[in-house]
Structures are given as C-alpha cells and as structure tokens.
Design a protein around this motif. Structure first.
Motif, PDB file in Angstrom:
ATOM      1  N   SER A 125       0.835  -1.386   0.153  1.00 14.64           N
ATOM      2  CA  SER A 125      -0.215  -0.278  -0.052  1.00 14.64           C
ATOM      3  C   SER A 125       0.703   1.288   0.136  1.00 14.64           C
ATOM      4  CB  SER A 125      -0.958   0.407   1.213  1.00 14.64           C
ATOM      5  OG  SER A 125      -0.432  -0.085   2.582  1.00 14.64           O
ATOM      6  N   ALA A 126       2.346   0.837   0.302  1.00 16.17           N
ATOM      7  CA  ALA A 126       3.032   2.128  -0.042  1.00 16.17           C
ATOM      8  C   ALA A 126       3.738   2.354  -0.989  1.00 16.17           C
ATOM      9  CB  ALA A 126       3.620   2.192   1.370  1.00 16.17           C
ATOM     10  N   LEU A 127       3.289   1.545  -2.333  1.00 15.06           N
ATOM     11  CA  LEU A 127       4.160   2.097  -2.987  1.00 15.06           C
ATOM     12  C   LEU A 127       3.084   2.875  -4.400  1.00 15.06           C
ATOM     13  CD1 LEU A 127       4.656  -2.303  -4.204  1.00 15.06           C
ATOM     14  CD2 LEU A 127       6.315  -0.730  -3.309  1.00 15.06           C
ATOM     15  N   LYS A 128       3.720   3.713  -4.345  1.00 23.76           N
ATOM     16  CA  LYS A 128       2.818   5.315  -4.500  1.00 23.76           C
ATOM     17  C   LYS A 128       3.251   5.617  -6.455  1.00 23.76           C
ATOM     18  CE  LYS A 128       1.361   5.740  -0.887  1.00 23.76           C
ATOM     19  NZ  LYS A 128      -0.267   5.021  -1.185  1.00 23.76           N
ATOM     20  N   THR A 129       4.823   4.618  -6.876  1.00 24.42           N
ATOM     21  CA  THR A 129       4.744   5.278  -8.248  1.00 24.42           C
ATOM     22  C   THR A 129       5.751   4.182  -9.175  1.00 24.42           C
ATOM     23  OG1 THR A 129       7.237   5.765  -7.166  1.00 24.42           O
ATOM     24  CG2 THR A 129       5.859   7.819  -6.951  1.00 24.42           C
ATOM     25  N   GLN A 130       6.211   4.341 -10.126  1.00 17.75           N
ATOM     26  CA  GLN A 130       6.549   3.487 -10.709  1.00 17.75           C
ATOM     27  C   GLN A 130       8.151   3.093 -10.011  1.00 17.75           C
ATOM     28  OE1 GLN A 130       7.007   2.780 -15.050  1.00 17.75           O
ATOM     29  NE2 GLN A 130       8.896   3.542 -14.933  1.00 17.75           N
ATOM     30  N   THR A 131       8.632   3.982  -9.674  1.00 16.94           N
ATOM     31  CA  THR A 131       9.748   3.660  -8.777  1.00 16.94           C
ATOM     32  C   THR A 131      10.008   3.560  -7.733  1.00 16.94           C
ATOM     33  OG1 THR A 131      10.552   6.027  -9.946  1.00 16.94           O
ATOM     34  CG2 THR A 131      11.913   4.873  -7.759  1.00 16.94           C
TER      35      THR A 131
END
Length: 195
Positions: A125-131
């Motif tokens: 859930s903390a993944l917000k970007t491709q990076t």
C-alpha cells in the motif's frame, strides 16, 4: 518450524536496508550451520536439502506475487511492465524447478502465500510510483541472489549447489536490469553479491 520461518520472513521483508535483507535471507536459507552438519552426519542431508529448497521456494513464490502486485498496480509503464512480466515468468520457472526437485527428494513443497498476504508483508500500500515498485523489486532480487549464493556450501547434494548458483545468476541479472532502469550506479567494487 514453518511458523518460525514465517515470522523470520516477515522481519526480513520489513528490513529497511539491503544489508539486513541479504543477511536475513542467507540465514533463512542456510539455517544453523551446526544443524546442517549434524543432519548430514546422521544421514539427513536430503532432509536438510529439502528444507533449504522449501525456503527458496517460498522466496520464489513471494517474487511471483510481488511482480503480480507490481503489474496490477497500474504504476508500471509499458516497457517496464513487460520486463516485470518477463521476470515473473523466470520466477515461475524457478518455482516449478524447485517443486519438482523437492518432490524428487521425497519432500512436500511449501504452499504459496496469497497475493494479499504478500502485499501486506511487503507493505504494498506504500507503493505510489513506478520507482517505488522498482526499488522493492531491486531489494528483493538482491536479497534472493545473496540468499542463493549463501546456501551453496550447505547443500549435501553438490548438484543442488550448482542449481543454486544458476538461480543466483538469474537474480543478479534481474537486479542489474532493475538497477539500470532506476539509473542507479553499478557497484564500484567487485564481489558485490554474497557478502
């Protein structure tokens, strides 16, 4: 023992640095060296090998789920998404080879966790970007490469040590591609894996 591995893996996955991840992964796969030596002396080398392979299988199942989560996140752009799917295919091939080997040795392969369990363990859930997705994959790939390298001396069957080296090579290749995609510098010194 499965509960202990689950608890240790949760700690491994929540580790903030690559050094923590790789040291924990190596410890998980290698187990206690004295235990392996004692099992080998008592004819339990195959059981020890199955235990190592099952932990490797858990890592591969986690990688399959992690790449699935990345692919379904909507965060990966087309060329990166295609590479993620390719890497997931590699991990599926690793999984299938590990399952066949575990069964050949008379063991029972560990079951895969659900994608939801993996997502929670990885804090997806903390993944917000491709990076963010690429950094997670990069960390997991380096941890897996180090784990496979670390267990090579622990196998009773030397053929399994060679398989572990081949798996480590795939994981190192994945890490390298991800590192290039992130435009991170390559390691300045040699022998950057397995430490």
């Amino acid at each position: 023992m499965t509960q202990m591995i689950d608890l240790r893996r949760r700690g491994l996955l929540r580790g903030s640095g690559i050094t923590v991840l790789s040291a924990s992964a190596v410890a998980l796969l290698a187990g206690c060296e004295r235990k392996a030596v004692a099992q080998s002396a008592n004819g339990g080398a195959a059981a020890n090998d199955v235990g190592i392979l099952n932990t490797a299988l858990a890592l591969e199942n986690e990688a399959i789920s992690a790449y699935q989560l990345g692919a379904q996140s909507g965060l990966l752009q087309k060329p990166v998404l295609e590479v993620a799917v390719l890497f997931q295919t590699h991990h599926k091939e690793h999984r299938d080879a590990l399952i066949a080997t575990i069964r050949k040795l008379g063991g029972t392969p560990v079951a895969a966790k659900s994608d939801a369990e993996v997502a929670q363990a990885l804090n997806a859930s903390a993944l917000k970007t491709q990076t963010d997705v690429l950094r997670l994959a990069q960390r997991l790939e380096k941890g897996a490469a180090n784990a496979y390298i670390g267990v090579i001396p622990s196998f009773g069957d030397r053929n399994l040590a060679q398989v572990s080296a081949r798996l480590a090579a795939d994981e190192a290749m994945h890490w390298t591609v991800l590192t290039q995609a992130l435009k991170d510098p390559l390691p300045a010194k040699a022998l950057s894996f397995g430490a």
